[in-house]
Design a protein around this motif. Structure first.
Motif, mmCIF file in Angstrom:
data_model
loop_
_atom_site.group_PDB
_atom_site.id
_atom_site.type_symbol
_atom_site.label_atom_id
_atom_site.label_comp_id
_atom_site.label_asym_id
_atom_site.label_seq_id
_atom_site.Cartn_x
_atom_site.Cartn_y
_atom_site.Cartn_z
ATOM 1 N N TYR A 73 -3.974 5.562 0.399
ATOM 2 C CA TYR A 73 -4.367 4.839 1.613
ATOM 3 C C TYR A 73 -4.846 5.823 2.684
ATOM 4 N N GLY A 127 -7.526 3.609 -2.163
ATOM 5 C CA GLY A 127 -6.847 2.748 -1.191
ATOM 6 C C GLY A 127 -6.529 1.342 -1.665
ATOM 7 N N GLY A 160 -7.549 -2.363 1.118
ATOM 8 C CA GLY A 160 -7.072 -1.285 1.986
ATOM 9 C C GLY A 160 -8.129 -0.770 2.945
ATOM 10 N N SER A 203 -5.782 -0.420 9.194
ATOM 11 C CA SER A 203 -6.674 0.609 8.641
ATOM 12 C C SER A 203 -7.608 1.202 9.685
ATOM 13 N N HIS A 250 0.838 -1.200 0.000
ATOM 14 C CA HIS A 250 0.000 0.000 0.000
ATOM 15 C C HIS A 250 0.872 1.249 0.000
#
Ligand code: WTA
Length: 673
Positions: free
Chosen positions: A305, A496, A443, A338, A300
């Motif tokens: 993100y 993301g 993500g 996340s 990522h």
């Protein structure tokens, strides 16, 4: 699409939630959703404006190619911009928003005796000191740092310290074995490993440093010695008097490589200028199981993100300044990355950071913590709900859960009974349940209700989040309209989504984009009902989901095959009341080897050792032979049916030797009868 109405029982958002919600009704959701697809540039620009950019973007918000037949797959977000994740989630809030004194985390240890509050300014100062420690160890922008830590505040400090100096963190869940850790260190070629001396999980004391050392030893045996320093945290619970009693824990030490955290942090300065990174520079790698057995390093990047986790957090949990939010996941998984670290911090949220397990020291531990901190938003996994359901209502009745406003679930499909219990017993019928479907790769949430806007159907992840365009395809790649069931795919990227498999872009393209050109393929099956609601039906590849942990049959088979008695192994999933799915293993032994309980135990132990306790098989069955096609392919469909004791096996004509099946039924595990 119109405001959904259905014959089935639907759950409508409560009015008090609608009053101050960010997305207060279904029409607002639809309008925003349309904007996010028709004018993504304007939609995401507004979100980006909330954050700090050292240099603005020069390119469009999103650029991409999603079609392998037209060239390499790529996704770029805000090309040309320079920023820093850590600055955005800490300095920006402390300096520009006056959040210094606000609590970022209430840490609750495995034991209720261990807890502390950490404000945003304290967090910033710890992160900067840790960043300087890493720099002193020689870590530079782009270097990888492996982190093998329990859920202690230092885990957050270290990941944000990496983000601050532009190092790429690779967090390995601390329940993984030394073998799994070794494999991930080698793949990332990390220069530093961060770990702790030990940790209590429930009653059990685990010597993490020893496992970390074994992993490093294995790396050396495999000719890979990239790790030059190991930063070791003394676990808060092992610093206390009662902890000292656990000095039975021997911490192996190599003074050339090992550094105690406390000593390194003591003189480390609190000032650390963030490294200004390109929007598309890597933020982290997180390994997820791959169907070939070798884990994939999901990559990522910074800007996309940041935008995506902050926005999903804000809308899906309808975040407000005075909320106390608690996600029970471990930061070793994407849910923790996340929705414990980046999404909540980007919103200046106050979160509970919980190290323990739901049933220690008593089965009311979750409810006790909700009461203690007056948690308003609670996010957990169906497996935890099913586990706690077994103890009935009584453990909840001792606690005041009236602070709760929104409940969330993630990780696997939630069965309607668990949904109802969560809604009625935990949420006292007042709180919407947001069933969030997403993946390490996505993500952030991709299919999810919005709590004040979406009428709910238990078991459905409902509708796409902003910027996400799902489709359902049949086996031939034809798109199905209306009511349909098939492969869940996405037609375009959102900020993301993962950018690559670390150092293996080809694998990224092959895994997610080859099967149906033009689409990202999730690997999940999905149904769309007549009202347009999406229902995830589970994995359609050789992956299993045990207690919300994704693993591949191939990796478990590879572990079983390491046993000298095993000639062949095939692993399938079997439904399990608490874990959702569990592992049912068929093993064919070499000549002259005997199948007995000792061997079953050895095999279970072996899988734990090779992968980790989360992969412990529930059943190991003797298989004198496996059902194969004439071309030698194992027919897993049949094995799955045998594991479930389903006698009607349908068409067996493709089997090389149909007699094998009868024998397998005779040998079924007694416990699985
Ligand atoms: C499954 C976890 C149904 C799915 C965030 C997916 C779900 C895999 C849900 C990703 C849900 C996750 N309903 N299934 N709400 N959430 N899954 O990468 O099979 O650990 O592909 O990410 O979990 O697991 P991962």
């Amino acid at each position: 699409m119109v405001v959904p109405e259905s014959q089935e029982k639907m759950y409508y958002p409560p009015d008090d939630l609608k009053r101050d919600a960010h997305v207060p009704d279904f029409n607002s959701y639809l309008a925003l959703y349309r904007k996010s697809l028709e004018n993504p540039e304007a939609f995401w620009k507004e979100i980006a404006d909330e954050f700090f950019w050292k240099k603005p973007a020069t390119g469009p918000l999103l650029q991409y190619n999603f079609d392998v037949t037209k060239g390499n797959i790529y996704v770029k977000c805000m090309e040309g911009a320079k920023t820093n994740m850590c600055y955005n989630v800490l300095d920006r809030l402390v300096r520009e928003k006056n959040f210094g004194e606000k609590v970022a985390y209430y840490w609750e240890g495995n034991s209720p005796d261990h807890h502390m509050a950490i404000t945003y300014s304290q967090l910033l100062s710890q992160v900067c000191r840790c960043a300087n420690v890493l720099k002193k160890m020689g870590v530079k922008k782009g270097d990888r740092v492996s982190i093998y830590l329990p859920m202690i505040p230092e885990l957050v400090y270290t990941m944000l310290a990496c983000a601050r100096i532009g190092a790429v963190h690779s967090i390995v869940f601390a329940g993984f074995s030394s073998e799994s850790l070794c494999e991930r260190i080698i793949d990332a070629s990390s220069c530093v490993l961060v770990t702790a001396d030990g940790v209590y999980r429930g009653e059990k004391l685990i010597n993490l440093k020893q496992i970390a050392d074994e992993a490093l030893e294995k790396c050396r045996e495999k000719g890979s010695s990239t790790v030059t320093k190991c930063l070791v945290i003394k676990h808060p619970a092992l610093r206390t008097k009662s902890g000292a009693a656990c000095n039975k824990l021997q911490t192996p030490w190599d003074s050339d490589c090992d550094v105690w955290w406390d000593e390194a942090m003591r003189d480390s300065p609190e000032e650390c200028e963030p490294e200004w990174l390109d929007a598309e520079d890597p933020l982290f790698i997180l390994y997820t199981s791959g169907s070939t057995g070798k884990p994939k390093g999901v990559l990522h990047t910074v800007a996309g993100y940041l935008l995506y986790t902050s926005l999903t957090f804000k809308y899906v949990f309808d975040h407000h300044h005075d909320d106390v939010y608690w996600c029970t996941a471990d930061i070793g998984w994407i849910t923790g990355h996340s929705y414990i670290t980046y999404g909540p911090l980007a919103n200046g949220a106050t979160s509970v950071l919980f190290e323990g397990i739901p049933v220690h020291p008593h089965v009311g531990r979750f409810w006790e913590i909700i009461e203690k901190y007056k948690v308003t938003k609670f996010y957990t996994a169906p497996t935890a709900i099913r586990l706690l359901m077994q103890y009935g209502r009584e453990p909840l009745q001792k606690y005041d859960l009236s602070s709760l406003r929104i409940l969330g679930t993630v990780g696997e499909p939630i069965n309607p009974e668990a949904w109802q219990w969560y809604h009625e017993v935990v949420g006292q019928g007042r709180c919407p349940v947001v069933d969030t479907f997403w993946q390490t790769e996505t993500g952030g949430h991709v299919l999810t209700p919005l709590p004040a806007a979406t009428p709910l159907k238990p078991g459905s992840a409902t509708f796409p989040f902003f910027g996400v365009e799902p489709a359902i395809l049949n086996e031939h790649g034809e798109e199905l309209e209306g009511e349909a069931e098939g492969y869940l795919v996405f037609r375009r990227p959102w900020p993301g989504i993962m950018r690559s498999v670390y150092r293996n872009h080809e694998r990224f393209e092959n895994t997610y984009f080859k099967k149906f050109p033009g689409f990202y393929v999730t690997g999940d099956g999905c149904k769309r009902d007549k009202d347009g609601y999406y229902w995830i039906t589970g994995r359609i590849d050789d992956m299993l989901n045990v207690s919300g942990h994704l693993m591949s049959t191939a990796e478990v088979e590879a572990a079983l095959m390491k046993h000298p008695a095993v000639a062949e192994a095939a692993v399938v999933s079997r439904p399990h009341a608490v874990k959702g799915e569990c592992l049912y293993c068929f093993v064919t032994l070499k000549h002259s080897r005997e199948f007995n309980h000792t061997l079953q135990d050895e095999l279970k132990r072996l899988v734990r050792e090779k992968i980790g306790p989360i992969a412990t098989p529930d059943f190991i069955q003797n298989a004198p032979a496996l059902p194969k096609t004439r071309s030698g392919k194992i027919m897993r469909r049949i094995l799955r049916q045998i594991a479930r004791n389903e006698k009607d096996l349908g068409d067996l004509s493709t089997l090389a030797d149909p007699k094998v099946v009868e024998e397998l039924f005779n040998q079924r595990c007694e416990a699985a009868a």
